[in-house]
Design an enzyme around this catalytic site. Sequence first.
Site, PDB file in Angstrom:
ATOM      1  N   ASN A 150       0.876  -1.174   0.000  1.00 59.04           N
ATOM      2  CA  ASN A 150       0.000   0.000   0.000  1.00 59.04           C
ATOM      3  C   ASN A 150       0.914   1.226   0.000  1.00 59.04           C
ATOM      4  O   ASN A 150       1.444   1.614   1.037  1.00 59.04           O
ATOM      5  CB  ASN A 150      -0.871  -0.067   1.258  1.00 59.04           C
ATOM      6  CG  ASN A 150      -1.794   1.134   1.413  1.00 59.04           C
ATOM      7  OD1 ASN A 150      -1.731   2.071   0.631  1.00 59.04           O
ATOM      8  ND2 ASN A 150      -2.631   1.091   2.433  1.00 59.04           N
ATOM      9  N   ARG A 152      -2.685  -1.888  -3.396  1.00 61.68           N
ATOM     10  CA  ARG A 152      -3.801  -0.948  -3.235  1.00 61.68           C
ATOM     11  C   ARG A 152      -3.581   0.213  -4.203  1.00 61.68           C
ATOM     12  O   ARG A 152      -2.558   0.880  -4.176  1.00 61.68           O
ATOM     13  CB  ARG A 152      -3.832  -0.402  -1.816  1.00 61.68           C
ATOM     14  CG  ARG A 152      -4.919   0.634  -1.644  1.00 61.68           C
ATOM     15  CD  ARG A 152      -4.836   1.320  -0.317  1.00 61.68           C
ATOM     16  NE  ARG A 152      -5.842   2.358  -0.240  1.00 61.68           N
ATOM     17  CZ  ARG A 152      -5.718   3.429   0.517  1.00 61.68           C
ATOM     18  NH1 ARG A 152      -4.652   3.607   1.261  1.00 61.68           N
ATOM     19  NH2 ARG A 152      -6.673   4.341   0.539  1.00 61.68           N
ATOM     20  N   HIS A 177     -11.595   5.466  -0.352  1.00 67.02           N
ATOM     21  CA  HIS A 177     -11.596   4.653   0.875  1.00 67.02           C
ATOM     22  C   HIS A 177     -12.555   3.474   0.739  1.00 67.02           C
ATOM     23  O   HIS A 177     -13.022   2.930   1.735  1.00 67.02           O
ATOM     24  CB  HIS A 177     -12.028   5.456   2.129  1.00 67.02           C
ATOM     25  CG  HIS A 177     -11.026   6.446   2.613  1.00 67.02           C
ATOM     26  ND1 HIS A 177     -11.393   7.612   3.254  1.00 67.02           N
ATOM     27  CD2 HIS A 177      -9.672   6.444   2.574  1.00 67.02           C
ATOM     28  CE1 HIS A 177     -10.310   8.291   3.581  1.00 67.02           C
ATOM     29  NE2 HIS A 177      -9.250   7.619   3.184  1.00 67.02           N
ATOM     30  N   ARG A 182      -6.166  18.137   4.571  1.00 65.86           N
ATOM     31  CA  ARG A 182      -7.051  18.509   3.453  1.00 65.86           C
ATOM     32  C   ARG A 182      -8.258  19.275   3.977  1.00 65.86           C
ATOM     33  O   ARG A 182      -8.785  18.936   5.052  1.00 65.86           O
ATOM     34  CB  ARG A 182      -7.520  17.255   2.716  1.00 65.86           C
ATOM     35  CG  ARG A 182      -6.512  16.725   1.726  1.00 65.86           C
ATOM     36  CD  ARG A 182      -6.941  15.402   1.116  1.00 65.86           C
ATOM     37  NE  ARG A 182      -6.209  14.294   1.699  1.00 65.86           N
ATOM     38  CZ  ARG A 182      -6.526  13.018   1.545  1.00 65.86           C
ATOM     39  NH1 ARG A 182      -7.565  12.680   0.815  1.00 65.86           N
ATOM     40  NH2 ARG A 182      -5.804  12.084   2.115  1.00 65.86           N
ATOM     41  N   GLU A 188      -8.028  -3.192   5.666  1.00 68.73           N
ATOM     42  CA  GLU A 188      -7.888  -3.041   4.219  1.00 68.73           C
ATOM     43  C   GLU A 188      -6.915  -4.070   3.653  1.00 68.73           C
ATOM     44  O   GLU A 188      -7.162  -4.664   2.609  1.00 68.73           O
ATOM     45  CB  GLU A 188      -7.380  -1.630   3.884  1.00 68.73           C
ATOM     46  CG  GLU A 188      -8.425  -0.557   4.125  1.00 68.73           C
ATOM     47  CD  GLU A 188      -7.811   0.823   4.267  1.00 68.73           C
ATOM     48  OE1 GLU A 188      -7.048   1.036   5.242  1.00 68.73           O
ATOM     49  OE2 GLU A 188      -8.088   1.692   3.440  1.00 68.73           O
TER      50      GLU A 188
END
Length: 408
Positions: A18, A98, A187, A249, A392
């Site tokens: 990832n 990913r 996500h 962000r 994940e």
Amino acid sequence: MELATGGAVNQMSILVLNAGSSTLKYALFDDAAKTELAGGVIDWHGSDSSATFHFRTSGTEDSHTLVGSPDYRMAVNEILDRLTANGFDKPVTAVGHRIVHGGPAFNQAVLIDDRVREELEQISTLAPLHNPPALAAVEAARKVFPDAVHIAVFDTAFYSALPRREVVYPLPYQWFEEYGIRRYGFHGISHAYCAKRAAEILEREDDSNLRLIICHLGNGCSATAVRGEQPVATTMGFTPLEGLMMGTRSGSIDPGILLHLMEQHHMKRDHLDEILNRQSGLLGISGVSSDFREVEQSANAGHKRASLAIEMFATRIRSTIGAFAVTLGGIDALIFTAGIGEHSRTLRSRVCAGLQSLNVLLDEDKNQERSADSDIAQVDSTARILVIRTREEQDIAHAAQRLREESS
Ligand code: ADP
């Protein structure tokens, strides 16, 4: 997750990578993608000359410094060396990668061949911050593990089932058709996992009406409304910048602000990009840090802007839950996951403090005690409140295992 030891259960066969802009997370799974054997992260901390290499396996955890500029080939080789040195020496037969953005073309996991590689290159313009590091990691891993199958698992894929009213922006319709301006959602690997896990915990796996609101609160933050494991609405959009306030962000702001800044303050695209993606959110408001724990510590010490940042962060999550509850026509479970969602009792408490009107009632004692994958709602709450540890990497390993079997 419990990590197995090397030796007897040493099935070095599925590796998950990832890659972020300055980190490479990795996890090694057994052949059945059921048990995580080892894992960790290489973190360059934005440095050009060194990184920290974290490694964990059952009962052990350590880190050391790696000297050298960010280089995925070197990093993947280091991972292989470290695994081998710890007795995980069976061949890697599948590598799951990913990939944040699958663009319009990829709505499920795929085997990476040269054609897919090229298509992914083209999509990179849609996700310039996220896809290039992942592609560099794919390139490196294909060289280090030439005999393994390489699989791409996309954050956007889960959202291919979003209703069109959520996908299209209220802009000229031609922009959707001609320029591909649309909501993708991100996500998705985490939200899909949490939806499935919540259904398991609630023992409602076959209930196509199960209404969930999932709050993935990490460095990046997003919320998704799910009905029966299908996404109904989500906060991230054309890019992972839209929606909730995040670590660095901004999340959603009035686009008129940008027009004003360009016109009156002569700000250029690159500067605005840097500010919106890296200098806003918790960091921009608090001026302290993008890390929730540090902002919380400052707030507790009386730092006013840190307190404001947390209040804004929680308020935006709460109003999104309210909006999604209306979209879904009610909530069966509210789910908190990722670093902040799973670990910050105070944030969960703040968010839930405004949800009494929906009769979503947090049990403060359970909230304080919580363990992963537990219910922290009061007995008479209309909706369950679940804390779920997102996995994940395990989902990616499952997809890699499935596609490896299909391709053999
Ligand atoms: P990423 O999005 O990079 O995967 P994570 O899911 O690991 O990030 O989340 C990182 C965030 O989680 C940081 O803001 C960090 O401060 C926060 N976090 C981690 N542990 C805790 C904790 N115990 N209490 C509060 N916040 C935490």
